[in-house]
Scaffold this motif. Structure first.
Motif, PDB file in Angstrom:
ATOM      1  N   ILE A 126      17.005   5.502  -5.684  1.00  0.00           N
ATOM      2  CA  ILE A 126      17.403   5.266  -7.076  1.00  0.00           C
ATOM      3  C   ILE A 126      18.466   6.300  -7.423  1.00  0.00           C
ATOM      4  O   ILE A 126      18.272   7.497  -7.186  1.00  0.00           O
ATOM      5  N   SER A 127      19.579   5.842  -7.972  1.00  0.00           N
ATOM      6  CA  SER A 127      20.550   6.780  -8.531  1.00  0.00           C
ATOM      7  C   SER A 127      20.236   6.883 -10.016  1.00  0.00           C
ATOM      8  O   SER A 127      20.234   5.885 -10.716  1.00  0.00           O
ATOM      9  N   TYR A 128      19.918   8.116 -10.477  1.00  0.00           N
ATOM     10  CA  TYR A 128      19.593   8.272 -11.900  1.00  0.00           C
ATOM     11  C   TYR A 128      20.806   8.720 -12.716  1.00  0.00           C
ATOM     12  O   TYR A 128      20.671   9.205 -13.840  1.00  0.00           O
ATOM     13  N   ALA A 129      21.993   8.529 -12.133  1.00  0.00           N
ATOM     14  CA  ALA A 129      23.215   8.794 -12.891  1.00  0.00           C
ATOM     15  C   ALA A 129      23.516   7.586 -13.771  1.00  0.00           C
ATOM     16  O   ALA A 129      24.547   6.928 -13.627  1.00  0.00           O
ATOM     17  N   THR A 130      22.584   7.312 -14.660  1.00  0.00           N
ATOM     18  CA  THR A 130      22.744   6.167 -15.548  1.00  0.00           C
ATOM     19  C   THR A 130      22.051   6.485 -16.872  1.00  0.00           C
ATOM     20  O   THR A 130      21.216   7.396 -16.920  1.00  0.00           O
ATOM     21  N   LYS A 131      22.392   5.767 -17.918  1.00  0.00           N
ATOM     22  CA  LYS A 131      21.850   6.057 -19.262  1.00  0.00           C
ATOM     23  C   LYS A 131      20.329   6.214 -19.236  1.00  0.00           C
ATOM     24  O   LYS A 131      19.633   5.397 -18.649  1.00  0.00           O
ATOM     25  N   THR A 132      19.822   7.252 -19.917  1.00  0.00           N
ATOM     26  CA  THR A 132      18.394   7.556 -19.850  1.00  0.00           C
ATOM     27  C   THR A 132      17.537   6.379 -20.332  1.00  0.00           C
ATOM     28  O   THR A 132      16.495   6.089 -19.744  1.00  0.00           O
ATOM     29  N   THR A 133      17.993   5.690 -21.374  1.00  0.00           N
ATOM     30  CA  THR A 133      17.199   4.568 -21.896  1.00  0.00           C
ATOM     31  C   THR A 133      17.109   3.445 -20.849  1.00  0.00           C
ATOM     32  O   THR A 133      16.057   2.829 -20.683  1.00  0.00           O
ATOM     33  N   ASP A 134      18.212   3.192 -20.144  1.00  0.00           N
ATOM     34  CA  ASP A 134      18.200   2.175 -19.086  1.00  0.00           C
ATOM     35  C   ASP A 134      17.268   2.583 -17.947  1.00  0.00           C
ATOM     36  O   ASP A 134      16.558   1.758 -17.369  1.00  0.00           O
ATOM     37  N   LEU A 135      17.307   3.878 -17.645  1.00  0.00           N
ATOM     38  CA  LEU A 135      16.492   4.404 -16.557  1.00  0.00           C
ATOM     39  C   LEU A 135      15.007   4.231 -16.864  1.00  0.00           C
ATOM     40  O   LEU A 135      14.214   3.802 -16.014  1.00  0.00           O
ATOM     41  N   GLU A 136      14.657   4.549 -18.103  1.00  0.00           N
ATOM     42  CA  GLU A 136      13.264   4.441 -18.531  1.00  0.00           C
ATOM     43  C   GLU A 136      12.818   2.971 -18.451  1.00  0.00           C
ATOM     44  O   GLU A 136      11.731   2.665 -17.939  1.00  0.00           O
ATOM     45  N   GLU A 137      13.677   2.096 -18.926  1.00  0.00           N
ATOM     46  CA  GLU A 137      13.362   0.658 -18.879  1.00  0.00           C
ATOM     47  C   GLU A 137      13.229   0.196 -17.415  1.00  0.00           C
ATOM     48  O   GLU A 137      12.317  -0.553 -17.073  1.00  0.00           O
ATOM     49  N   ALA A 138      14.142   0.678 -16.552  1.00  0.00           N
ATOM     50  CA  ALA A 138      14.088   0.286 -15.136  1.00  0.00           C
ATOM     51  C   ALA A 138      12.775   0.747 -14.504  1.00  0.00           C
ATOM     52  O   ALA A 138      12.137  -0.004 -13.755  1.00  0.00           O
ATOM     53  N   CYS A 139      12.359   1.976 -14.823  1.00  0.00           N
ATOM     54  CA  CYS A 139      11.100   2.492 -14.250  1.00  0.00           C
ATOM     55  C   CYS A 139       9.913   1.690 -14.767  1.00  0.00           C
ATOM     56  O   CYS A 139       8.962   1.423 -14.023  1.00  0.00           O
ATOM     57  N   ARG A 140       9.978   1.278 -16.042  1.00  0.00           N
ATOM     58  CA  ARG A 140       8.909   0.424 -16.586  1.00  0.00           C
ATOM     59  C   ARG A 140       8.841  -0.908 -15.818  1.00  0.00           C
ATOM     60  O   ARG A 140       7.772  -1.401 -15.487  1.00  0.00           O
ATOM     61  N   ARG A 141      10.032  -1.449 -15.552  1.00  0.00           N
ATOM     62  CA  ARG A 141      10.058  -2.731 -14.824  1.00  0.00           C
ATOM     63  C   ARG A 141       9.506  -2.567 -13.404  1.00  0.00           C
ATOM     64  O   ARG A 141       8.830  -3.440 -12.883  1.00  0.00           O
ATOM     65  N   ILE A 142       9.844  -1.419 -12.764  1.00  0.00           N
ATOM     66  CA  ILE A 142       9.325  -1.170 -11.402  1.00  0.00           C
ATOM     67  C   ILE A 142       7.788  -1.072 -11.449  1.00  0.00           C
ATOM     68  O   ILE A 142       7.088  -1.641 -10.611  1.00  0.00           O
ATOM     69  N   GLN A 143       7.277  -0.386 -12.481  1.00  0.00           N
ATOM     70  CA  GLN A 143       5.813  -0.281 -12.636  1.00  0.00           C
ATOM     71  C   GLN A 143       5.201  -1.671 -12.775  1.00  0.00           C
ATOM     72  O   GLN A 143       4.182  -1.983 -12.161  1.00  0.00           O
ATOM     73  N   ARG A 144       5.856  -2.517 -13.595  1.00  0.00           N
ATOM     74  CA  ARG A 144       5.331  -3.874 -13.823  1.00  0.00           C
ATOM     75  C   ARG A 144       5.378  -4.682 -12.516  1.00  0.00           C
ATOM     76  O   ARG A 144       4.417  -5.343 -12.137  1.00  0.00           O
ATOM     77  N   PHE A 145       6.529  -4.582 -11.815  1.00  0.00           N
ATOM     78  CA  PHE A 145       6.697  -5.309 -10.548  1.00  0.00           C
ATOM     79  C   PHE A 145       5.598  -4.908  -9.551  1.00  0.00           C
ATOM     80  O   PHE A 145       4.936  -5.766  -8.962  1.00  0.00           O
ATOM     81  N   CYS A 146       5.383  -3.610  -9.418  1.00  0.00           N
ATOM     82  CA  CYS A 146       4.391  -3.127  -8.452  1.00  0.00           C
ATOM     83  C   CYS A 146       2.975  -3.498  -8.913  1.00  0.00           C
ATOM     84  O   CYS A 146       2.113  -3.835  -8.089  1.00  0.00           O
ATOM     85  N   GLY A 147       2.765  -3.429 -10.229  1.00  0.00           N
ATOM     86  CA  GLY A 147       1.441  -3.769 -10.782  1.00  0.00           C
ATOM     87  C   GLY A 147       1.089  -5.229 -10.562  1.00  0.00           C
ATOM     88  O   GLY A 147      -0.095  -5.587 -10.490  1.00  0.00           O
ATOM     89  N   ASN A 148       2.103  -6.078 -10.448  1.00  0.00           N
ATOM     90  CA  ASN A 148       1.857  -7.513 -10.264  1.00  0.00           C
ATOM     91  C   ASN A 148       1.717  -7.916  -8.801  1.00  0.00           C
ATOM     92  O   ASN A 148       1.472  -9.082  -8.499  1.00  0.00           O
ATOM     93  N   LEU A 149       1.916  -6.968  -7.882  1.00  0.00           N
ATOM     94  CA  LEU A 149       1.785  -7.313  -6.446  1.00  0.00           C
ATOM     95  C   LEU A 149       0.303  -7.458  -6.099  1.00  0.00           C
ATOM     96  O   LEU A 149      -0.535  -6.692  -6.579  1.00  0.00           O
ATOM     97  N   ARG A 150       0.012  -8.430  -5.249  1.00  0.00           N
ATOM     98  CA  ARG A 150      -1.393  -8.645  -4.854  1.00  0.00           C
ATOM     99  C   ARG A 150      -1.540  -8.604  -3.341  1.00  0.00           C
ATOM    100  O   ARG A 150      -0.657  -8.991  -2.624  1.00  0.00           O
TER     101      ARG A 150
END
Ligand SMILES: Cc1ncc(COP(=O)(O)O)c(C=O)c1O
Length: 401
Positions: free
Chosen positions: A377-401
């Motif tokens: 992950i390159s975190y050279a990006t807007k903090t709000t986008d980064l936070e949203e991206a990490c939330r999406r990664i959490q959701r993606f991983c949480g939905n794996l079965r």
């Protein structure tokens, strides 16, 4: 295609650029995509640097060819930089300036590699190192620094990788892609081994020197071990610390015969780097440096945010790196699982493909950097986008079965 050179069969296109292109295409098609693939600061070039470039254009200093490997003023500034920041003494005749660190590195490899020459490359590595070695006719020898050791290699590993054919070690700290930076002692364990092998040269890529956090102290190999000075090429540039990736200026310092050979290659290929960019780079090195600390404060907050949020995602483990603007989490805990849409995650490439498809987050698979299953992950990006991206990664991983 028969028309194309055989040498192209040895190399592959850059995975980081491929991911960035894919994310751009999805965005153009109207998808909400957060791109964490590109390795460049999201900040604009500081104003004093832009103004210096404008003055150079207006004064007529940007119109003509310059010295092939850099204007004397910029070489003098680079000499001062190495003295001031790294305690290294160089003469202007030992300095090479090129179109980005990338060109300087490539010149150095083309200038030195014969068929069969080996280049030791700690993995995970910047994607371009092995490909450039291959293009220049050499053989990359990857040595893996595992996650358990924060992606760093040891002196013993280096010692084992060196053969009579080894020409270079390419060393990169802080690292792209892991952000890992070698402490004084960790670097010493490598330089102690290098001292024992006088035929091995060191190409140290210090591009992320200034991007270190939590009071980390940076050392360059020839600074820590003066006995390596005569066989070290110290590479750096203005792209990352000065937010100047588009200006394309990089530089290196090393033994005069090597610098001369690199200038010869540059003279027959591209000639001088853009004159206007050289004047801008001069201002970068000589002008105020305070914005670097301001940027670092933001980068450090983003690193901490990523590490904390990614470690809360199912199946993800993310070490906390010392520098650069990357984190390199392992996704080993997701391999073998299935997405909501029924796709099996068998590799880290599957992981990044499905993450982009389902959540619109673009990251790069670790196997492209020589160690998987993981992703960068390159975190050279807007903090709000980064936070949203990490939330999406959490959701993606949480939905794996
Ligand atoms: C480790 C490393 N070295 C060198 C470069 C080259 O930078 P530039 O050609 O912009 O100077 C990069 C850019 O991504 C990098 O990550």
């Amino acid at each position: 295609m028969a028309f194309l050179a055989d040498s192209l069969k040895r190399i592959k296109p850059s995975a980081t650029i491929a991911v960035t292109d894919k994310a751009r295409a999805l965005k153009a098609a109207g998808r909400n995509v957060i791109g964490l693939g590109a390795g460049e600061p999201d900040f604009d070039t500081p104003d004093n640097i832009k103004q210096a470039a404008i003055r150079a254009i207006q004064d007529g200093r940007a119109a003509k060819y310059t010295n092939v490997d850099g204007i004397a003023e910029l070489k003098a500034a680079v000499v001062k930089k190495f003295k001031r920041e790294n305690g290294l003494d160089y003469k202007p005749s030992q300095i090479s300036i090129g179109t980005g660190g990338k060109q300087v590195l490539y010149n150095a490899l083309v200038a030195t590699l014969n068929p069969g020459d080996e280049v030791v490359i700690p993995a995970p590595y910047w994607v371009s190192y092995p490909e450039m070695v291959l293009l220049a006719g050499g053989e990359p020898v990857p040595v893996v620094g595992p996650m358990e050791r924060d992606y760093k290699i040891t002196g013993e590993q280096l010692d084992r990788a060196i053969t009579p054919k080894t020409k270079w070690l390419i060393f990169n700290s802080p690292s792209n892609p892991t952000g890992a930076a070698y402490t004084r002692n960790e670097l010493k364990s490598l330089t102690d081994v290098l001292v024992k092998h006088p035929h091995v040269h060191v190409l140290t890529d210090d591009m992320y020197e200034h991007l270190v956090y939590d009071d980390f102290t940076f050392f360059s190999p020839a600074q820590l071990e003066p006995r390596l000075y005569d066989r070290t090429l110290t590479l750096n540039g203005v792209s990352k610390a000065y937010c100047m990736t588009g200006w394309r200026i990089g530089y290196a310092a090393g033994p005069e015969p090597l610098i001369k050979a690199m200038a010869m290659i540059q003279s027959q290929s591209t000639s001088n780097p853009a004159a206007v960019s050289q004047w801008a780079a001069l201002e970068a090195l000589e002008g105020p440096q305070d914005f670097i600390a301001q940027h670092n404060k933001i980068f450090k907050e983003r690193r901490d945010l990523c590490v904390a949020m990614l470690n809360q995602a199912n199946g993800i483990k993310c070490p906390k790196p010392e520098g650069a603007f990357y984190v390199y989490p392992s996704c080993a805990g997701t391999i073998g699982k299935t997405t909501q849409s029924g796709k099996k995650i068998a590799t880290d490439e599957d992981f990044v493909t499905e993450l982009l498809e389902t959540e619109g987050v673009a990251v790069v698979q670790g196997t492209a950097f020589g160690l998987g299953p993981a992703f960068r992950i390159s975190y050279a990006t807007k903090t709000t986008d980064l936070e949203e991206a990490c939330r999406r990664i959490q959701r993606f991983c949480g939905n794996l079965r």
